[in-house]
Design a protein around this motif. Structure first.
Motif, PDB file in Angstrom:
ATOM      1  N   GLY A 147      27.188  87.929  38.581  1.00 35.88           N
ATOM      2  CA  GLY A 147      26.580  89.253  38.457  1.00 35.88           C
ATOM      3  C   GLY A 147      26.177  89.579  37.033  1.00 35.88           C
TER       4      GLY A 147
ATOM      5  N   THR B 207      28.011  90.898  34.731  1.00 31.35           N
ATOM      6  CA  THR B 207      28.628  92.117  34.175  1.00 31.35           C
ATOM      7  C   THR B 207      29.567  91.807  33.011  1.00 31.35           C
TER       8      THR B 207
ATOM      9  N   THR C  58      30.659  89.697  40.892  1.00 38.40           N
ATOM     10  CA  THR C  58      30.981  88.799  41.995  1.00 38.40           C
ATOM     11  C   THR C  58      32.466  88.408  41.969  1.00 38.40           C
TER      12      THR C  58
ATOM     13  N   LEU D 144      38.809  98.082  36.110  1.00 34.87           N
ATOM     14  CA  LEU D 144      38.558  99.214  35.218  1.00 34.87           C
ATOM     15  C   LEU D 144      37.189  99.792  35.553  1.00 34.87           C
TER      16      LEU D 144
ATOM     17  N   PRO E 214      27.018  79.149  34.257  1.00 32.23           N
ATOM     18  CA  PRO E 214      26.606  79.844  35.490  1.00 32.23           C
ATOM     19  C   PRO E 214      26.533  81.358  35.269  1.00 32.23           C
TER      20      PRO E 214
HETATM   21  C1  LIG Z   1      32.930  98.665  32.898  1.00 33.68           C
HETATM   22  C2  LIG Z   1      33.512  97.317  33.095  1.00 33.68           C
HETATM   23  C3  LIG Z   1      34.804  97.209  33.569  1.00 33.68           C
HETATM   24  C4  LIG Z   1      35.389  95.944  33.784  1.00 33.68           C
HETATM   25  N1  LIG Z   1      36.666  95.903  34.249  1.00 33.68           N
HETATM   26  C5  LIG Z   1      37.250  94.717  34.456  1.00 33.68           C
HETATM   27  C6  LIG Z   1      38.595  94.652  34.921  1.00 33.68           C
HETATM   28  O1  LIG Z   1      39.269  95.660  35.109  1.00 33.68           O
HETATM   29  N2  LIG Z   1      39.129  93.416  35.153  1.00 33.68           N
HETATM   30  C7  LIG Z   1      38.401  92.277  34.955  1.00 33.68           C
HETATM   31  O2  LIG Z   1      38.910  91.186  35.215  1.00 33.68           O
HETATM   32  N3  LIG Z   1      37.151  92.322  34.494  1.00 33.68           N
HETATM   33  C8  LIG Z   1      36.549  93.497  34.223  1.00 33.68           C
HETATM   34  N4  LIG Z   1      35.278  93.534  33.722  1.00 33.68           N
HETATM   35  C9  LIG Z   1      34.630  92.256  33.395  1.00 33.68           C
HETATM   36  C10 LIG Z   1      33.663  91.737  34.504  1.00 33.68           C
HETATM   37  O3  LIG Z   1      32.720  92.703  34.782  1.00 33.68           O
HETATM   38  C11 LIG Z   1      34.375  91.365  35.792  1.00 33.68           C
HETATM   39  O4  LIG Z   1      35.369  90.390  35.523  1.00 33.68           O
HETATM   40  C12 LIG Z   1      33.410  90.839  36.859  1.00 33.68           C
HETATM   41  O5  LIG Z   1      34.091  90.644  38.069  1.00 33.68           O
HETATM   42  C13 LIG Z   1      32.741  89.537  36.447  1.00 33.68           C
HETATM   43  O6  LIG Z   1      31.930  89.116  37.517  1.00 33.68           O
HETATM   44  P1  LIG Z   1      30.393  88.746  37.315  1.00 33.68           P
HETATM   45  O7  LIG Z   1      29.896  88.245  38.621  1.00 33.68           O
HETATM   46  O8  LIG Z   1      29.614  89.864  36.737  1.00 33.68           O
HETATM   47  O9  LIG Z   1      30.541  87.554  36.273  1.00 33.68           O
HETATM   48  P2  LIG Z   1      29.514  87.008  35.192  1.00 33.68           P
HETATM   49  O10 LIG Z   1      29.418  87.967  34.046  1.00 33.68           O
HETATM   50  O11 LIG Z   1      28.235  86.601  35.835  1.00 33.68           O
HETATM   51  O12 LIG Z   1      30.287  85.672  34.752  1.00 33.68           O
HETATM   52  C14 LIG Z   1      31.560  85.740  34.151  1.00 33.68           C
HETATM   53  C15 LIG Z   1      32.008  84.327  33.733  1.00 33.68           C
HETATM   54  O13 LIG Z   1      32.242  83.533  34.883  1.00 33.68           O
HETATM   55  C16 LIG Z   1      31.371  82.400  34.917  1.00 33.68           C
HETATM   56  N5  LIG Z   1      31.002  82.253  36.319  1.00 33.68           N
HETATM   57  C17 LIG Z   1      30.475  83.184  37.136  1.00 33.68           C
HETATM   58  N6  LIG Z   1      30.403  82.724  38.393  1.00 33.68           N
HETATM   59  C18 LIG Z   1      30.888  81.457  38.369  1.00 33.68           C
HETATM   60  C19 LIG Z   1      31.083  80.462  39.362  1.00 33.68           C
HETATM   61  N7  LIG Z   1      30.788  80.671  40.657  1.00 33.68           N
HETATM   62  N8  LIG Z   1      31.589  79.266  38.988  1.00 33.68           N
HETATM   63  C20 LIG Z   1      31.908  79.016  37.686  1.00 33.68           C
HETATM   64  N9  LIG Z   1      31.774  79.934  36.708  1.00 33.68           N
HETATM   65  C21 LIG Z   1      31.273  81.148  37.056  1.00 33.68           C
HETATM   66  C22 LIG Z   1      30.220  82.738  33.987  1.00 33.68           C
HETATM   67  O14 LIG Z   1      29.612  81.571  33.453  1.00 33.68           O
HETATM   68  C23 LIG Z   1      30.952  83.564  32.935  1.00 33.68           C
HETATM   69  O15 LIG Z   1      31.635  82.701  32.033  1.00 33.68           O
HETATM   70  C24 LIG Z   1      34.665  94.761  33.496  1.00 33.68           C
HETATM   71  C25 LIG Z   1      33.362  94.872  33.001  1.00 33.68           C
HETATM   72  C26 LIG Z   1      32.778  96.127  32.800  1.00 33.68           C
HETATM   73  C27 LIG Z   1      31.389  96.172  32.265  1.00 33.68           C
END
Ligand SMILES: Cc1cc2nc3c(=O)[nH]c(=O)nc-3n(C[C@H](O)[C@H](O)[C@H](O)COP(=O)(O)OP(=O)(O)OC[C@H]3O[C@@H](n4cnc5c(N)ncnc54)[C@H](O)[C@@H]3O)c2cc1C
Length: 267
Positions: free
Chosen positions: A29, A31, A106, A96, A26
């Protein structure tokens, strides 16, 4: 970064589209997914077009869709009686460099990445939130978010299972809460994060995360004594060391924060 192994990105529009081939994952966002190499990843299924309402309020439950962004969560309006409301912005600000990813990252992606420093895991665990999971056979299953995350980068989701939402009981939102967090630098990754909650029933819940490989929820019938709380926090075994903090520092700060919160909530 480019994910050079990914051959296809599909957009899911209904639950029927959430059937995952081997190598497909899946996409929330993105990120985290696009921040490092993803060996073995051959396809992505975008969840963000499914049209899940980000936030749904009922009398007993606040339901937050997995695709709700962290920015949307931070802006939830305060309802009468929601003493725990500050936790939404406190935890959103615990990422962070939060501001870089707030509008895209998300809630579900944060929980499913299952990093120790996942602030949505801290928030959900501290408020006794339930994870609503869409299983691969079309059924739903529910479990506490605190149990869903089992270790750093590990959780109980099987391949193809999707986190649909988290459900927060209104009683937790009406509880008195306190928050403490520390990182080695002002915008750094969480070293430890402690949230205390005292429900109307008197039950006291201290949740330690960030410094531990999985969230640890410590429950007491009422506010514990200083000694009992210190013993409970020191009994946690899942502290870890990495560039963001040493295990003994994480443990010592958690003991200190728990005691500060105990005193604050005793007032
Ligand atoms: C500058 C920066 C700082 C960050 N700081 C932190 C921090 O302090 N703490 C932290 O925890 N993370 C951090 N992150 C990592 C990440 O960005 C965050 O954890 C963010 O919340 C992930 O959300 P996303 O929606 O972008 O996930 P995605 O990148 O879209 O997905 C992340 C993972 O979750 C899975 N996934 C997503 N949605 C679902 C769903 N609904 N059901 C099942 N699986 C799913 C995806 O397959 C993937 O394996 C950071 C990243 C960056 C670039």
């Amino acid at each position: 970064m480019d994910l050079i192994t990914v051959r296809e990105t599909r957009v899911a529009r209904t639950r029927d589209d959430l059937v995952f081939a081997p190598g497909e994952e899946p996409l929330g966002g993105g990120t985290w997914l696009f921040s490092e190499e993803q060996p073995g990843l051959t396809g992505l299924v975008d969840l963000t077009v499914l049209g899940w309402q980000p936030i749904v309020e009922s009398e007993a439950t606040l339901t937050i869709a997995a695709t709700c962004t962290i920015a949307e969560l931070a802006r939830i309006p305060r309802r009468e009686g929601w003493k725990a409301h500050p936790l939404f912005s406190q935890t959103a600000n615990s990422l962070l460099a939060s501001f870089k990813i707030w509008n895209i990252a998300t809630v579900g992606g944060n929980i499913c990445t299952s990093l120790p420093a996942g602030p949505m895991i801290s928030l959900a665990s501290a408020l006794d939130a339930t994870a609503l999971v869409w299983a691969t056979d079309g059924s739903d299953r529910r479990l506490p978010v605190a149990d869903l995350v089992t270790a750093s980068r590990e959780n109980l989701l099987a391949h193809g299972e999707v986190l649909r939402a988290i459900e927060i009981p209104t009683t937790s939102l009406e509880a008195r809460t306190g928050f403490r967090r520390i990182a080695l630098s002002p915008l750094g990754r969480t070293g430890t994060l402690v949230i205390a909650r005292v429900d109307a029933s008197g039950e006291a819940v201290f949740t330690v995360s960030g410094g531990t490989t999985r969230p640890r929820v410590l429950r007491f019938d009422g506010l514990p004594s200083r000694e009992a709380l210190q013993y409970a926090v020191e009994s946690i075994t899942e502290w870890f060391t990495d560039p963001h903090g040493a295990a003994d520092w994480r443990r010592a700060m958690s003991v200190l924060f728990a005691e500060e919160l105990r005193e604050e909530l005793s007032a």
